[in-house]
Design a protein around this motif. Structure first.
Motif: not given
Length: 261
Positions: A91-112
């Protein structure tokens, strides 16, 4: 004696120290921040700038949320091992990404959520609009970390000079974050405040994990919360459409004379 962080106190001190990735106790800050949030099991949460992932483990264990543990500087492989050993790898997924180039879909998260890292990239006037695009309308965006109890409007106070570096201009007060987010047009701020005795918690943690850090310890002790402390800000993404980020501009080259005849 009653601890101000009862959830965090259940975690082994050695486990917390083994996950140190900055100058703050990430569990203390996450607990303080989530005291003002309504997280529900199954929610998709972005833990932005999560460091080595201790806050991400805490979020899942305490609230049952799914967490995308995202950081640029620290290895996702080490985070994956930590998540496996903590029993949260499903349930906890490690991602390497730059905060200014996030690899997620639009409106994917319920909280940030962002713990002690947002000031590195979030002071940009355009960033709140960019980040809000990854949250569904109505979702909270929440940050906690080092900051100021009041803005430094004139010369730097003398007692801060031994520790202060130019890059620390990114540290701001809770009222500054409220104004900064409100003017984005896509966030409605619900909380913006400073942790009571935050400077003391900051100092306590330095004594615990970096007792040789004499300069920072001395400055915190001299300041006593006059300027330095922990701040948090929580906002709700409004229904206002965000401006899509510009990633490419298509052009076509047409050959033309270089000089006048």
């Amino acid at each position: 004696m009653t601890t101000p962080f009862p959830r965090s106190s259940a975690y082994h001190p050695d486990w917390i120290r083994a996950g140190v990735s900055g100058g703050a106790n990430s569990l203390w800050l996450t607990e303080w921040l989530t005291d003002a949030l309504a997280l529900e099991p199954g929610m998709r949460v972005l833990d932005l700038g999560c460091g080595r992932g201790a806050s991400s483990v805490f979020l899942h264990r305490e609230f049952g949320v799914q967490v995308w543990a995202t950081d640029l500087w620290f290895s996702p492989d080490e985070r994956a091992r930590r998540f496996h050993d903590a029993g949260v790898a499903d349930a906890v997924f490690p991602i390497r990404a730059d905060a200014r180039a996030l690899p997620f879909a639009t409106e994917f998260f319920d909280a940030i959520i962002s713990i002690d890292s947002y000031f590195y990239y979030g002071t940009d006037d355009l960033y709140a609009n960019y980040l809000a695009g990854f949250a569904r309308p109505g979702a909270p965006i929440a940050i906690a970390g080092a900051g100021l109890t009041r803005e430094i409007d004139g010369p730097l106070p003398e007692h801060l000079r031994p520790w202060w570096e130019p890059s620390m201009a990114c540290l701001h007060s809770a009222p500054w974050w409220r104004r900064h987010w409100q003017r984005s047009g896509v966030l409605e701020v619900t909380h913006a405040d400073a942790m009571p005795d935050g400077w003391q918690r900051w100092l306590d943690w330095q004594h615990e994990v970096a007792p040789d850090n004499a300069t920072e310890i001395a400055v915190l002790a001299a300041d006593r919360g006059d300027y330095l402390g922990y701040v948090r800000a929580i906002a709700r993404r409004t229904d206002t459409p965000v401006d899509p980020p510009i990633t490419t501009i298509d052009t076509t080259y047409h050959r033309t004379p270089l000089l006048r005849e």
